[in-house]
Design an enzyme around this catalytic site. Structure first.
Site, PDB file in Angstrom:
ATOM      1  N   ASP A  96      11.048   7.606  14.340  1.00  0.00           N
ATOM      2  CA  ASP A  96       9.649   7.293  14.683  1.00  0.00           C
ATOM      3  C   ASP A  96       9.436   5.816  15.013  1.00  0.00           C
ATOM      4  O   ASP A  96       8.320   5.410  15.367  1.00  0.00           O
ATOM      5  CB  ASP A  96       8.695   7.744  13.564  1.00  0.00           C
ATOM      6  CG  ASP A  96       9.024   7.133  12.212  1.00  0.00           C
ATOM      7  OD1 ASP A  96       9.977   6.329  12.131  1.00  0.00           O
ATOM      8  OD2 ASP A  96       8.335   7.464  11.229  1.00  0.00           O
ATOM      9  N   HIS A 138       3.065   0.485   7.071  1.00  0.00           N
ATOM     10  CA  HIS A 138       4.309   1.090   6.552  1.00  0.00           C
ATOM     11  C   HIS A 138       5.530   0.168   6.604  1.00  0.00           C
ATOM     12  O   HIS A 138       6.498   0.416   5.878  1.00  0.00           O
ATOM     13  CB  HIS A 138       4.654   2.361   7.335  1.00  0.00           C
ATOM     14  CG  HIS A 138       3.680   3.482   7.134  1.00  0.00           C
ATOM     15  ND1 HIS A 138       3.353   3.965   5.894  1.00  0.00           N
ATOM     16  CD2 HIS A 138       2.956   4.210   8.031  1.00  0.00           C
ATOM     17  CE1 HIS A 138       2.473   4.959   6.029  1.00  0.00           C
ATOM     18  NE2 HIS A 138       2.210   5.114   7.315  1.00  0.00           N
ATOM     19  N   GLY A 146       7.457   4.518   9.975  1.00  0.00           N
ATOM     20  CA  GLY A 146       6.185   5.179  10.298  1.00  0.00           C
ATOM     21  C   GLY A 146       5.419   4.519  11.436  1.00  0.00           C
ATOM     22  O   GLY A 146       4.229   4.216  11.288  1.00  0.00           O
ATOM     23  N   ASP A 173      -6.213   4.734   5.223  1.00  0.00           N
ATOM     24  CA  ASP A 173      -5.421   5.562   6.128  1.00  0.00           C
ATOM     25  C   ASP A 173      -5.059   6.871   5.404  1.00  0.00           C
ATOM     26  O   ASP A 173      -4.926   6.882   4.185  1.00  0.00           O
ATOM     27  CB  ASP A 173      -4.140   4.781   6.459  1.00  0.00           C
ATOM     28  CG  ASP A 173      -3.370   5.311   7.635  1.00  0.00           C
ATOM     29  OD1 ASP A 173      -3.444   4.696   8.719  1.00  0.00           O
ATOM     30  OD2 ASP A 173      -2.660   6.336   7.472  1.00  0.00           O
ATOM     31  N   HIS A 175      -2.342   8.245   5.336  1.00  0.00           N
ATOM     32  CA  HIS A 175      -0.988   8.105   4.769  1.00  0.00           C
ATOM     33  C   HIS A 175      -0.973   6.981   3.720  1.00  0.00           C
ATOM     34  O   HIS A 175      -1.701   5.990   3.862  1.00  0.00           O
ATOM     35  CB  HIS A 175       0.017   7.786   5.883  1.00  0.00           C
ATOM     36  CG  HIS A 175       0.078   8.837   6.944  1.00  0.00           C
ATOM     37  ND1 HIS A 175      -0.550   8.695   8.161  1.00  0.00           N
ATOM     38  CD2 HIS A 175       0.672  10.051   6.945  1.00  0.00           C
ATOM     39  CE1 HIS A 175      -0.337   9.792   8.885  1.00  0.00           C
ATOM     40  NE2 HIS A 175       0.388  10.637   8.169  1.00  0.00           N
ATOM     41  N   ASP A 262      -6.573   7.976  11.236  1.00  0.00           N
ATOM     42  CA  ASP A 262      -6.018   9.323  11.065  1.00  0.00           C
ATOM     43  C   ASP A 262      -6.647  10.059   9.884  1.00  0.00           C
ATOM     44  O   ASP A 262      -6.298  11.202   9.586  1.00  0.00           O
ATOM     45  CB  ASP A 262      -4.488   9.284  10.941  1.00  0.00           C
ATOM     46  CG  ASP A 262      -3.999   8.204  10.006  1.00  0.00           C
ATOM     47  OD1 ASP A 262      -4.821   7.644   9.251  1.00  0.00           O
ATOM     48  OD2 ASP A 262      -2.778   7.910  10.028  1.00  0.00           O
ATOM     49  N   TYR A 301      -4.366   9.069  15.614  1.00  0.00           N
ATOM     50  CA  TYR A 301      -3.576   9.637  16.716  1.00  0.00           C
ATOM     51  C   TYR A 301      -4.403  10.549  17.607  1.00  0.00           C
ATOM     52  O   TYR A 301      -3.896  11.073  18.595  1.00  0.00           O
ATOM     53  CB  TYR A 301      -2.321  10.319  16.135  1.00  0.00           C
ATOM     54  CG  TYR A 301      -1.616   9.329  15.240  1.00  0.00           C
ATOM     55  CD1 TYR A 301      -0.884   8.286  15.793  1.00  0.00           C
ATOM     56  CD2 TYR A 301      -1.794   9.346  13.851  1.00  0.00           C
ATOM     57  CE1 TYR A 301      -0.311   7.306  14.990  1.00  0.00           C
ATOM     58  CE2 TYR A 301      -1.225   8.374  13.044  1.00  0.00           C
ATOM     59  CZ  TYR A 301      -0.484   7.357  13.612  1.00  0.00           C
ATOM     60  OH  TYR A 301       0.065   6.373  12.830  1.00  0.00           O
TER      61      TYR A 301
END
Ligand code: FE2
Length: 386
Positions: A96, A138, A146, A173, A175, A262, A301
């Site tokens: 990624d 990240h 990430g 976020d 995540h 996100d 995204y």
């Protein structure tokens, strides 16, 4: 209109470079153009983004990692080869985070944007700064992760520590904000708090309720994990309880807020069921603290929804009401057929049980007492008044 001095990080180069980020191509332009279309920039001081230099990046990243980023860029120019060498994967530069053209230029641009915002807080030129092109939470000291090549947040917080003793970092976020938590896990001078989806197989898989820092920083990190489809009702309620609790006990001098898009319903990677108004309530709360604050972007995204979300947050931060009718602008046709700023909530059951979220609060509270962030009496007083 807000009486705070509010800055907005921008430059043509920042937009152009961030438009190249593979997972969010052209998002930077979508966001900026939508904000501009509502005339919100008339109420903000525009701060021109500059490039960071090597010593700025070394505030967090290792020399070896930065050398690798430079090597990848050099190889591209000399051999038209986008790969660095066999070390790429060791530094997370694959999967990624596959190397991209002019990776070094992108990295110094991203870090430079957030740093200019931090500098305007340090100098007192601004009370609040917005940089929707920052928030890459990240990346680790020597590893891309990430979609994040550079951790502008950790670099920025390091810079903030030149003046401020206690930094409160809140990560919204969907995540876990792993890179930032890991960066400051061993210090009391930064309290990291991350709200995130936490389920088997969901990236990055860290950020359990039990994780609360290490060594001298034990007790100065907190995580608030939740299951998919969390609703605004529960999210806003627990956001207020937990942030107020930590803010009152930790007594920060400055806040850094990562507002990854996100977390909004309809994201390709996240499964929360929140709409911009929910997060707007959270931001209102933070603004009431009257602390110097830096708002950053992050994931997001679904490009249109993220542009809507950050435009809405910008309007909340500067206290300007805006219409739901999206004004004409270069990306107008991308918002059809309703051309409406609001985001629809998913018609789906919230899988979070209130007793689990209450248990999160209990454990976070227990850790604050156990690791002496505050004493039991001040916690009792807190619950008496909420
Ligand atoms: Fe994310």
């Amino acid at each position: 209109m807000s009486n705070k001095k509010i800055g907005y990080i921008w430059s043509n180069n920042l937009i152009k470079e961030c438009n190249r980020i593979p997972c969010v191509k052209f998002r930077s332009s979508y966001v900026h153009e939508l904000i501009k279309s509502y005339n919100l920039l008339n109420f903000i001081k525009i701060i021109e983004s500059k490039l960071a230099n090597l010593s700025d990046l070394r505030l967090f990243h290792s020399s070896d990692y930065l050398d690798q980023l430079k090597k990848i860029q050099l190889n591209y120019y000399e051999e038209n080869d986008i790969q660095g060498d066999e070390n790429d994967l060791e530094y997370g530069l694959g999967y990624d985070c596959s190397p991209i053209e002019r990776i070094w230029d992108l990295s110094i641009t991203i870090a430079g944007g957030t740093l200019e915002g931090i500098k305007s807080i340090l100098s007192g030129d601004c009370d609040v700064v917005i940089n929707w092109n920052g928030g890459w939470h990240h990346a680790e000291r020597d590893e891309a992760k990430g979609f994040c090549f550079i951790n502008d947040i950790a670099i920025g917080i390091q810079k903030l520590r030149e003046k401020f003793q206690r930094v409160f970092y809140i990560d919204l976020d969907v995540h876990h904000g792993d890179g930032v938590e890991n960066a400051f896990a061993c210090t009391k001078r930064v309290f990291t708090l991350s709200f995130h989806q936490y389920e088997n197989g969901f990236f990055p898989g860290t950020g359990s309720i039990k994780d609360c820092g290490f060594g001298p920083g034990l007790g100065y990190a907190a995580n608030f994990p939740y299951c998919e489809n969390i609703s605004g009702l529960l999210y806003v309620k627990y956001f207020k309880i937990v942030t107020q609790l930590i803010k009152d006990k930790y007594k920060p001098d400055v806040c850094v807020i990562q507002c990854g898009g996100d977390v909004i319903a309809g994201d390709k990677l996240g499964n929360a069921n929140l709409i911009p108004n929910d997060l707007g309530c959270c931001i209102d709360e933070i603004m009431l603290w009257n602390l110097p604050t830096i708002f950053l972007g992050g994931g997001g995204y679904n490009i249109q929804n993220t542009a809507k979300y950050w435009t809405y947050l910008t309007s909340k931060i500067i206290k300007q009401e805006i219409s739901n009718d999206i004004p004409d602008h270069p990306y107008f046709l991308e918002y059809g057929p309703d051309y409406d700023l609001s985001v629809q909530r998913k018609n789906i059951k919230d899988l979070n049980l209130e007793k689990n979220l209450q248990e999160n609060v209990r454990i976070i509270t227990e850790n604050l007492i156990k690791y002496s962030v505050c004493d039991i009496y001040s916690i009792l007083l807190f619950y008496l008044f909420i």
